[in-house]
Design an enzyme around this catalytic site. Structure first.
Site, PDB file in Angstrom:
ATOM      1  N   SER A 144      -4.022  -5.346  12.026  1.00 27.09           N
ATOM      2  CA  SER A 144      -4.026  -5.559  10.571  1.00 27.09           C
ATOM      3  C   SER A 144      -4.884  -6.774  10.270  1.00 27.09           C
ATOM      4  O   SER A 144      -5.064  -7.644  11.138  1.00 27.09           O
ATOM      5  CB  SER A 144      -2.594  -5.817  10.077  1.00 27.09           C
ATOM      6  OG  SER A 144      -2.612  -6.197   8.717  1.00 27.09           O
ATOM      7  N   TYR A 157       5.817  -9.821  10.853  1.00 30.95           N
ATOM      8  CA  TYR A 157       4.723  -8.835  10.925  1.00 30.95           C
ATOM      9  C   TYR A 157       3.415  -9.517  11.348  1.00 30.95           C
ATOM     10  O   TYR A 157       2.677  -9.017  12.192  1.00 30.95           O
ATOM     11  CB  TYR A 157       4.579  -8.166   9.563  1.00 30.95           C
ATOM     12  CG  TYR A 157       3.545  -7.070   9.472  1.00 30.95           C
ATOM     13  CD1 TYR A 157       3.809  -5.791   9.962  1.00 30.95           C
ATOM     14  CD2 TYR A 157       2.302  -7.290   8.865  1.00 30.95           C
ATOM     15  CE1 TYR A 157       2.871  -4.771   9.850  1.00 30.95           C
ATOM     16  CE2 TYR A 157       1.364  -6.273   8.756  1.00 30.95           C
ATOM     17  CZ  TYR A 157       1.653  -5.016   9.245  1.00 30.95           C
ATOM     18  OH  TYR A 157       0.713  -4.003   9.129  1.00 30.95           O
TER      19      TYR A 157
HETATM   20  N1  LIG Z   1      -1.414   1.048   5.137  1.00 25.46           N
HETATM   21  C1  LIG Z   1      -2.057  -0.138   5.169  1.00 25.46           C
HETATM   22  O1  LIG Z   1      -2.589  -0.628   4.165  1.00 25.46           O
HETATM   23  C2  LIG Z   1      -2.128  -0.908   6.464  1.00 25.46           C
HETATM   24  C3  LIG Z   1      -2.758  -2.158   6.464  1.00 25.46           C
HETATM   25  C4  LIG Z   1      -2.847  -2.863   7.658  1.00 25.46           C
HETATM   26  C5  LIG Z   1      -2.319  -2.328   8.809  1.00 25.46           C
HETATM   27  N2  LIG Z   1      -1.692  -1.119   8.778  1.00 25.46           N
HETATM   28  C6  LIG Z   1      -1.139  -0.589  10.012  1.00 25.46           C
HETATM   29  O2  LIG Z   1      -1.579   0.753  10.167  1.00 25.46           O
HETATM   30  C7  LIG Z   1      -0.562   1.504  10.835  1.00 25.46           C
HETATM   31  C8  LIG Z   1      -0.217   2.742  10.013  1.00 25.46           C
HETATM   32  O3  LIG Z   1       0.221   2.360   8.731  1.00 25.46           O
HETATM   33  P1  LIG Z   1       0.702   3.443   7.657  1.00 25.46           P
HETATM   34  O4  LIG Z   1       0.787   2.722   6.351  1.00 25.46           O
HETATM   35  O5  LIG Z   1      -0.156   4.660   7.748  1.00 25.46           O
HETATM   36  O6  LIG Z   1       2.162   3.779   8.205  1.00 25.46           O
HETATM   37  P2  LIG Z   1       3.335   4.642   7.585  1.00 25.46           P
HETATM   38  O7  LIG Z   1       2.852   5.428   6.398  1.00 25.46           O
HETATM   39  O8  LIG Z   1       4.488   3.706   7.391  1.00 25.46           O
HETATM   40  O9  LIG Z   1       3.655   5.680   8.748  1.00 25.46           O
HETATM   41  C9  LIG Z   1       4.541   5.384   9.714  1.00 25.46           C
HETATM   42  C10 LIG Z   1       4.706   6.602  10.623  1.00 25.46           C
HETATM   43  O10 LIG Z   1       5.346   6.150  11.792  1.00 25.46           O
HETATM   44  C11 LIG Z   1       6.486   6.972  12.069  1.00 25.46           C
HETATM   45  N3  LIG Z   1       7.478   6.113  12.720  1.00 25.46           N
HETATM   46  C12 LIG Z   1       8.235   5.150  12.148  1.00 25.46           C
HETATM   47  N4  LIG Z   1       8.992   4.551  13.087  1.00 25.46           N
HETATM   48  C13 LIG Z   1       8.691   5.153  14.274  1.00 25.46           C
HETATM   49  C14 LIG Z   1       9.145   4.963  15.601  1.00 25.46           C
HETATM   50  N5  LIG Z   1      10.049   4.022  15.915  1.00 25.46           N
HETATM   51  N6  LIG Z   1       8.632   5.754  16.580  1.00 25.46           N
HETATM   52  C15 LIG Z   1       7.701   6.707  16.292  1.00 25.46           C
HETATM   53  N7  LIG Z   1       7.227   6.911  15.040  1.00 25.46           N
HETATM   54  C16 LIG Z   1       7.735   6.145  14.046  1.00 25.46           C
HETATM   55  C17 LIG Z   1       6.910   7.544  10.718  1.00 25.46           C
HETATM   56  O11 LIG Z   1       7.518   8.798  10.853  1.00 25.46           O
HETATM   57  P3  LIG Z   1       9.115   8.989  11.069  1.00 25.46           P
HETATM   58  O12 LIG Z   1       9.771   8.069  10.069  1.00 25.46           O
HETATM   59  O13 LIG Z   1       9.320  10.437  10.779  1.00 25.46           O
HETATM   60  O14 LIG Z   1       9.391   8.618  12.488  1.00 25.46           O
HETATM   61  C18 LIG Z   1       5.552   7.686  10.011  1.00 25.46           C
HETATM   62  O15 LIG Z   1       4.950   8.936  10.314  1.00 25.46           O
HETATM   63  C19 LIG Z   1       0.599   0.536  11.052  1.00 25.46           C
HETATM   64  O16 LIG Z   1       0.510  -0.054  12.319  1.00 25.46           O
HETATM   65  C20 LIG Z   1       0.371  -0.521   9.992  1.00 25.46           C
HETATM   66  O17 LIG Z   1       0.968  -1.765  10.326  1.00 25.46           O
HETATM   67  C21 LIG Z   1      -1.583  -0.397   7.620  1.00 25.46           C
END
Ligand SMILES: NC(=O)c1ccc[n+]([C@@H]2O[C@H](COP(=O)([O-])OP(=O)(O)OC[C@H]3O[C@@H](n4cnc5c(N)ncnc54)[C@H](OP(=O)(O)O)[C@@H]3O)[C@@H](O)[C@H]2O)c1
Length: 253
Positions: A144, A157
């Site tokens: 991130s 985080y």
């Molecule tokens: N979105 C942003 O703006 C942003 C910015 C910086 C960094 N990031 C990073 O990018 C990555 C993806 O972000 P996102 O926003 O796309 O995430 P998200 O929408 O929160 O998706 C999380 C996914 O992970 C699964 N999950 C949750 N806990 C889990 C576990 N213990 N084991 C296996 N699967 C699990 C969830 O499905 P279930 O609940 O069905 O398990 C869901 O499919 C993360 O590492 C985040 O920190 C995102």
């Protein structure tokens, strides 16, 4: 003889695991790797959710399969890697537990939970994957822009993502001897389901308008090209790198 450009990004014959890929950035990364020819396992905790996502959104004929296990459950991760993970060429440690709590509101056990999901679990999967990976394989950690920089009320985080960035460099050094590359992607502001409330918040939109040079949120699909690049032969000499995808936010002042 140099490869023609499209072949540089070809992932035919490769097998990938993308964690946390039932939605959001993980899904878009998995979809793109599949479109480039890789056989892709998408991970999440709920098999039905994963199957439904594949049924609704996988491109026709796409080799995407559900890999349901909790990445924080050591024995489940061990079992999946021992049974289905053999022959893994690409591991994308995408799953991240978002957490915004102040020092006062985040007791040490909660801090440890955030580190476990965002740092220890990716380490465990990288360790299991690397034991089976061969020359030419690679690992991508999704970090991130919160990691090398910080904002108030977000210490767990930020510490975890900073740790994952450092782990990327450390493993890149260690695994280079086996011909395995390790890189990271650092997303900025992406309009994923997890950020739905923030996307609707007018105060945050003001920040987006004034601080993000392209003046908009990233769409989840805009992460995919970076992942295909790092996973493919196009990045065969890229190792230990953090590829920031944030519309220029982190280099502006
Ligand atoms: N979105 C942003 O703006 C942003 C910015 C910086 C960094 N990031 C990073 O990018 C990555 C993806 O972000 P996102 O926003 O796309 O995430 P998200 O929408 O929160 O998706 C999380 C996914 O992970 C699964 N999950 C949750 N806990 C889990 C576990 N213990 N084991 C296996 N699967 C699990 C969830 O499905 P279930 O609940 O069905 O398990 C869901 O499919 C993360 O590492 C985040 O920190 C995102």
């Amino acid at each position: 003889m140099p490869l023609p450009l499209p072949s540089l990004f070809d992932l035919s014959g490769k097998t990938a695991l993308v964690t946390g890929a039932g939605r959001g950035l993980g899904w878009e990364i998995a979809r793109a790797l599949g479109l480039q020819g890789a056989t892709v396992f998408i991970n999440g905790r709920h098999p039905d959710t994963l199957e439904e996502k594949i049924r609704l959104d996988a491109p026709p004929g796409s080799p995407i399969t559900a890999a349901a296990f909790d990445i924080c459950d050591e024995s489940a991760a061990n079992d999946w890697m021992a049974n289905a993970g053999t022959g893994l060429d690409i591991l994308v440690n995408n799953m991240g537990l978002r957490h915004r709590r102040s020092l006062e509101d985040c007791p040490p056990d909660e801090f440890a939970t955030v580190l476990d999901a965002n740092l220890v679990a990716p380490y465990r999967l990288a360790r299991l994957a690397a034991a089976q990976m061969t020359d030419g394989s690679n690992i991508i950690n999704i970090t991130s822009i919160a990691g090398p920089r910080a904002r108030s009320g977000d210490s767990a985080y930020t510490a975890a993502k900073g740790g994952l960035e450092s782990l990327t460099r450390a493993l890149a050094m260690e695994l280079a001897t086996k011909g395995i590359r390790v890189n990271a992607i650092a997303p900025g502001f992406f309009a994923t389901e997890a950020n739905r409330e923030m996307v609707a918040d007018p105060d945050i939109q003001k920040f987006v308008d004034t601080r993000i040079p392209l003046k908009r949120w990233g769409q989840p699909r805009e992460i995919a090209g970076a992942a295909v690049f790092l996973a493919s032969d196009a990045a065969s000499y890229v190792n230990g790198h953090v590829l920031t995808v944030d519309a220029g936010l982190s280099v502006s002042f």
